[in-house]
Scaffold this motif. Sequence first.
Motif, PDB file in Angstrom:
ATOM      1  N   ARG A 248      -8.189   7.373  -2.157  1.00  0.00           N
ATOM      2  CA  ARG A 248      -9.520   7.606  -2.724  1.00  0.00           C
ATOM      3  C   ARG A 248      -9.772   9.091  -2.958  1.00  0.00           C
ATOM      4  O   ARG A 248     -10.331   9.478  -3.994  1.00  0.00           O
ATOM      5  CB  ARG A 248     -10.595   7.046  -1.785  1.00  0.00           C
TER       6      ARG A 248
ATOM      7  N   THR B 226      -6.642   2.212   6.670  1.00  0.00           N
ATOM      8  CA  THR B 226      -7.819   3.019   6.350  1.00  0.00           C
ATOM      9  C   THR B 226      -7.406   4.451   5.994  1.00  0.00           C
ATOM     10  O   THR B 226      -7.974   5.064   5.078  1.00  0.00           O
ATOM     11  CB  THR B 226      -8.785   3.003   7.550  1.00  0.00           C
TER      12      THR B 226
ATOM     13  N   HIS C 228     -15.102   0.158   4.282  1.00  0.00           N
ATOM     14  CA  HIS C 228     -14.151   1.265   4.306  1.00  0.00           C
ATOM     15  C   HIS C 228     -14.773   2.578   4.745  1.00  0.00           C
ATOM     16  O   HIS C 228     -14.230   3.287   5.605  1.00  0.00           O
ATOM     17  CB  HIS C 228     -13.477   1.469   2.947  1.00  0.00           C
ATOM     18  N   ASP C 229     -15.900   2.935   4.172  1.00  0.00           N
ATOM     19  CA  ASP C 229     -16.482   4.248   4.483  1.00  0.00           C
ATOM     20  C   ASP C 229     -16.859   4.354   5.959  1.00  0.00           C
ATOM     21  O   ASP C 229     -16.679   5.405   6.583  1.00  0.00           O
ATOM     22  CB  ASP C 229     -17.700   4.513   3.597  1.00  0.00           C
TER      23      ASP C 229
ATOM     24  N   SER D 168       0.840  -1.205   0.000  1.00  0.00           N
ATOM     25  CA  SER D 168       0.000   0.000   0.000  1.00  0.00           C
ATOM     26  C   SER D 168       0.874   1.253   0.000  1.00  0.00           C
ATOM     27  O   SER D 168       0.548   2.249  -0.653  1.00  0.00           O
ATOM     28  CB  SER D 168      -0.911   0.000   1.229  1.00  0.00           C
TER      29      SER D 168
ATOM     30  N   ARG E  80      -9.958   6.257  -6.981  1.00  0.00           N
ATOM     31  CA  ARG E  80     -10.032   4.805  -6.814  1.00  0.00           C
ATOM     32  C   ARG E  80      -9.576   4.402  -5.417  1.00  0.00           C
ATOM     33  O   ARG E  80      -8.843   5.131  -4.762  1.00  0.00           O
ATOM     34  CB  ARG E  80      -9.118   4.120  -7.845  1.00  0.00           C
ATOM     35  N   SER E  81      -9.986   3.234  -5.005  1.00  0.00           N
ATOM     36  CA  SER E  81      -9.456   2.698  -3.747  1.00  0.00           C
ATOM     37  C   SER E  81      -7.982   2.372  -3.953  1.00  0.00           C
ATOM     38  O   SER E  81      -7.513   2.211  -5.095  1.00  0.00           O
ATOM     39  CB  SER E  81     -10.205   1.430  -3.348  1.00  0.00           C
TER      40      SER E  81
ATOM     41  N   ASP F 267      -5.922   4.318   2.513  1.00  0.00           N
ATOM     42  CA  ASP F 267      -6.978   4.076   1.520  1.00  0.00           C
ATOM     43  C   ASP F 267      -7.800   5.341   1.292  1.00  0.00           C
ATOM     44  O   ASP F 267      -8.084   5.725   0.146  1.00  0.00           O
ATOM     45  CB  ASP F 267      -7.858   2.925   2.008  1.00  0.00           C
ATOM     46  N   GLU F 268      -8.156   6.014   2.380  1.00  0.00           N
ATOM     47  CA  GLU F 268      -8.962   7.223   2.218  1.00  0.00           C
ATOM     48  C   GLU F 268      -8.178   8.304   1.474  1.00  0.00           C
ATOM     49  O   GLU F 268      -8.723   9.008   0.610  1.00  0.00           O
ATOM     50  CB  GLU F 268      -9.421   7.734   3.586  1.00  0.00           C
TER      51      GLU F 268
END
Lengths: 378, 378, 378
Positions: B162, B155, B126-127, B65, B167-168, B158-159
């Motif tokens: 995004r 998280t 995720h949200d 990641s 995109r994720s 990822d946020e």
Amino acid sequence: MTAEIVHPGFEPVREELMRMVEADPHYSAQFCAYADGVPVVDIWGGSEIDGESIQGVFSATKGISAISLALLLERGALDLEAPVTRYWPAFAQAGKADITVRVALSHQAGLIGIDDPLTFERLTDHDAFAGALAAQSPFWQPGAAHGYHALTIGTMIDELVRRIDGRSVADFYAQEIATPLGIDFFITTPDAQEDRVVDVLPAKTVTGTDAATEAIDDERSLMAVAFSGSGWDPFDPPLPNRRAVRAAGLAAVGGVGSARGLARAYAACVSEVDETSRILSPATVAEMSRLQTTGSDLVLGFPTRFAIVFQVPDERLAYGSWRAFGHDGAGGAIGVADPEYGLAYGYIPRRMSTPGGADPRGLALARTLRRCVEAGRR
Amino acid sequence: MTAEIVHPGFEPVREELMRMVEADPHYSAQFCAYADGVPVVDIWGGSEIDGESIQGVFSATKGISAISLALLLERGALDLEAPVTRYWPAFAQAGKADITVRVALSHQAGLIGIDDPLTFERLTDHDAFAGALAAQSPFWQPGAAHGYHALTIGTMIDELVRRIDGRSVADFYAQEIATPLGIDFFITTPDAQEDRVVDVLPAKTVTGTDAATEAIDDERSLMAVAFSGSGWDPFDPPLPNRRAVRAAGLAAVGGVGSARGLARAYAACVSEVDETSRILSPATVAEMSRLQTTGSDLVLGFPTRFAIVFQVPDERLAYGSWRAFGHDGAGGAIGVADPEYGLAYGYIPRRMSTPGGADPRGLALARTLRRCVEAGRR
Amino acid sequence: MTAEIVHPGFEPVREELMRMVEADPHYSAQFCAYADGVPVVDIWGGSEIDGESIQGVFSATKGISAISLALLLERGALDLEAPVTRYWPAFAQAGKADITVRVALSHQAGLIGIDDPLTFERLTDHDAFAGALAAQSPFWQPGAAHGYHALTIGTMIDELVRRIDGRSVADFYAQEIATPLGIDFFITTPDAQEDRVVDVLPAKTVTGTDAATEAIDDERSLMAVAFSGSGWDPFDPPLPNRRAVRAAGLAAVGGVGSARGLARAYAACVSEVDETSRILSPATVAEMSRLQTTGSDLVLGFPTRFAIVFQVPDERLAYGSWRAFGHDGAGGAIGVADPEYGLAYGYIPRRMSTPGGADPRGLALARTLRRCVEAGRR
């Protein structure tokens, strides 16, 4: 010939040195101490040293260079809160524009080496080394941690002094401090002093569990970056045994002198010496000797504590009171001032100790020295 | 069937793996290494693994990641000095407006968990998880200390991806990195790969002195906050053994792949691979892998060192040179790049190790790998 | 006479205290705990204490003083991010203009003592001590490290409260907190309470390897600066055994009370007590109890963790969950609130423990207390 000095009440220091000499035939050392600006102990012992010799002290040089910086601070020419770039614009490269003098001079900048090979030629060519440092990307996030800038802090000090004063730190020190005060210590060793220089002798333990050396060999670590050269070894031969090093004015490791010289330089910071005013005010001493970093040293791998260039006491470096400041060298040398006791002292063993850094015997002599001062005050 | 690879000069790595397999009937592992962008070792051993299987690597996912984040940094889409709120305005809640991306991504934000129960549903939504984090009050003063954000850093990554890309991180990684480069590692495991997945096996020591697990049970500690879920256990069954986890795109712990995939992903960061340019410039690699934190980890209770998401070497994680960066996982997996040696490697043991984190056997294989490289250079 | 309280389910706490008393004829102590605002344990044991006595608690006083500060924070009268000088202009002397309340109150300001001798007269003369602190040069770079401000943090708290509120912290606490809530704890001991005061008894181990005392004697260390007085000893006689100390309102070390008082004060922070609303909102509690410092303490020489004045749990101070906050005292006393368990507790041993600080027996009683709460929730 210089005569030994042992003021009344300080006999225990000489007795302790004599015991150490008797206990170890390979041990020789000089020790000198000032109390309230007066030399109260100036002694030496062992078959390999006398009161006239001078020798390289490795990183104990840093303390003398720091005293030179302190004089610029005293005169208002240096601002610790300024970014380094105020004095040295090229330092802004590679994201270093915001590093302050305070961070740079307390081993927090992460500039422990350079990406290009540090050849002996570059080590001894100030402009080349400084140029490489200015361009260098930090080895860690500046300010996020600290680690011993074994060689590079000297180049940073020297470049700052050059930018501010015009002279190298070696010349500034010689002309502003050493010559007027008669201090037997040199950042650049003059030709006329060369016949007094004796070699630093290698450590006696040949089977060697020298932690420092092993760590340098171990992988490509931050310690290796900070201590290793390309094509030369800092300890084989000991760097200051090379005349080219002694002549180069290396503010980190190139200094040569006697214990008497170390003691007198530190004494001048905190006391009137021979009716000459102390060169630094208490406020400047406080500012330079105030602890800036603590915790595990990224380079050395054990806890260290730094003020502005100077080391301050910790469990390993039992220099004295909380106000003490100074610097040791890989060969075992120590230079310290301790305003709390009104003391300054220098110590130089002829032979390197294992593992490097402040020789415990020198620390023991200093402890006895403090006990003598305390006894005298009662 | 993929064939093993052992380039001339790298035989000692294979020999060492074979000795490890012989010494422990419960041991199976994959190891793969690239040197200067070329796969020089691609081996496996033990009865429970082969060269085709992929499995969950827990936190070694974080390294993959981080590579995705690095690509955004490379492209100028991410600024580490910006406040997180520049990209993620809701993050400003509960006094977090000033936390920078640098602080948030180096385990210094103190956002190691959420006050509401972290149910399995929330973990994999995720949200919902990101919304709770945005509202969360820090568990320590942001920037005052660091501690392992075991789940939450995923998280946050990822946020950020995004918000910046749309995109994720799982999709961004798959489309921008994994697919074009043919990397056998997945943040979200595609259905078509599911038949290759093998379970992470539990540690063999059933009487268990698993320090991590004990610490989680001990009181209501920061470790418990960082590692515990409500109604689920990260290790029983091992999280990535659950298909819902593999499908959720969990940037912290959900990744699945082979040692070959880990090695190739890291190799692409520091070398040209198969005539494809390296995906990150040296400057981006330096920025992402620069040490940001050191000292005792408030969550784990022992010293850790983090760069931006990546781990950097310390006494426990002997990944290689000072330039090495990577991440380990609770099951023992390791992914590392080491620009100093021109190396990248991946390691995945089939069975979880005790007490978790980088399997010492994987680190030993990597050490042997470095010795082979050094021998080849002489 | 007050009756003991042992609510159903909490018998194990009393049983443990009784075992401790039986095991050591020199042991006497009070222990009191609130659960969700209700006193569930109020016990004492040993021949040298009863349920009516009050005694000095040394630094456990700091926790009560911190509660007073928290009430000013709750009311919006105190801003942790403000420079201290907003409230206390004279504090700007000696380069301290930028030190924030947050830094000053988390043992990071480096103001652990004063250069002039700290005579007993100055210790007990608030204006004189505060004036000296305002003029004092820091003992380390503010914010660069932390170390226990054993005596001085009380003077800083007191001066802040005086500047903000007009009253001393002792009066503010008495009038705003202790009297309305009926808390049996006093920063200044009223004359009417003097006949309840019992002396803190010296530690029984007369041969003594009291680390704290030795360290104070050792050289002129930061510990000596922080703990030593001129012409008086903090432990001989124990400071709060002197009526002049009890009358002086010393916010750091002068408080006197019962375990019942400590428990009730902390309970009021996190729970409704006797149908009186809790005095602090959860947000204020979070702000005051958020960890600000970790790592080796420059004064104490071992790791400590501080929030705003309060201690937070570490390996030595196993106060409870990660949310727990409180303070111990050199005599062994402890006061803690733990919102995670809904608990608050106080503990006072009659006799000083060696080496000082939170008595392990008190921590053990608190651990049993938590186990009782957990058992009750199942």
